[in-house]
Write a protein that holds these residues in place. Structure first.
Motif: not given
Length: 217
Positions: A151-152, A158-162, A198-208
């Motif tokens: 998997r990538m 994906k998401d706000i992780y690192a 919060s990122a998972l709940f609100f669907g936050w992502h970094l700029f793509h």
């Protein structure tokens, strides 16, 4: 470095990431050996990279078998729990919720162990090594897990992780002159958990970046 605080978060992170690794392996339909390998790799992989970068050789995971044995036990428990699931088929929503919960706890816990390891090396700079080791410890095992599962790595897209790990480590390091190690560790834990969920709940992502092609008239 507070060895008790470090040990508590190391155990929490090992259990949480072993569960997430086992769940990914089960989802990829691996056998029990593959599940154990992926669980152990997720649980200790980031810490081994951390130790090498910090000049701790052999890595602690190879000198003390506790983390390896714990990850193996967790892999077996998860496999049995999945096999004896009381319903016809596990609910995908529940599985995803459990995966995100354990993966987030592992992310926060290993951010702390990496950060504390960096602070204990006394390099003079209060940010670079602690923050770097915190993020590497937190995401390293997950990257190895995803690569082994073909998997990538989720951390790359994906998401706000690192970013959650980075934010928690930086803020916590900035407070080290005002609070003790235990308080700093728990502040980091709360920050990473809060931002990630919060990122998972609100669907936050970094700029793509996306190409903006416009049709010519």
């Amino acid at each position: 470095m507070d060895s008790l605080t470090w040990g508590i978060f190391d155990i929490m992170g090992t259990i949480a990431f072993a569960v997430s690794g086992a769940m990914v392996a089960i989802n990829r339909r691996m056998d029990i050996f593959g599940i154990i390998v992926l669980a152990a790799l997720t649980a200790v992989g980031g810490g081994m990279v951390r130790d090498v970068l910090a000049g701790i050789t052999p890595p602690m995971a190879l000198r003390n078998v506790t983390d390896f044995m714990l990850s193996i036990i967790i892999a077996l428990i998860v496999s049995l729990a999945y096999s004896f699931w009381p319903f016809a088929s596990p609910n995908k929503y529940i599985m995803l919720l459990l995966y995100n919960m354990f993966d987030t706890v592992g992310l926060a816990s290993f951010t702390i162990t990496g950060m504390l390891t960096g602070l204990s090396r006394e390099t003079g700079n209060p940010y670079v090594l602690p923050v770097l080791l915190g993020v590497i410890t937190a995401v390293g095992g997950g990257i190895l897990r995803d690569l082994m599962a073909h998997r990538m790595p989720a951390v790359l897209y994906k998401d706000i992780y690192a970013t959650a790990s980075l934010f928690g480590a930086i803020i916590s390091c900035s407070l080290q002159t005002y609070v003790d190690v235990v308080a700093m560790a728990w502040i980091c834990f709360v920050l990473v958990i809060t931002l990630r969920f919060s990122a998972l709940f609100f669907g936050w992502h970094l700029f793509h970046p996306r190409a903006n092609w416009r049709k010519r008239k």
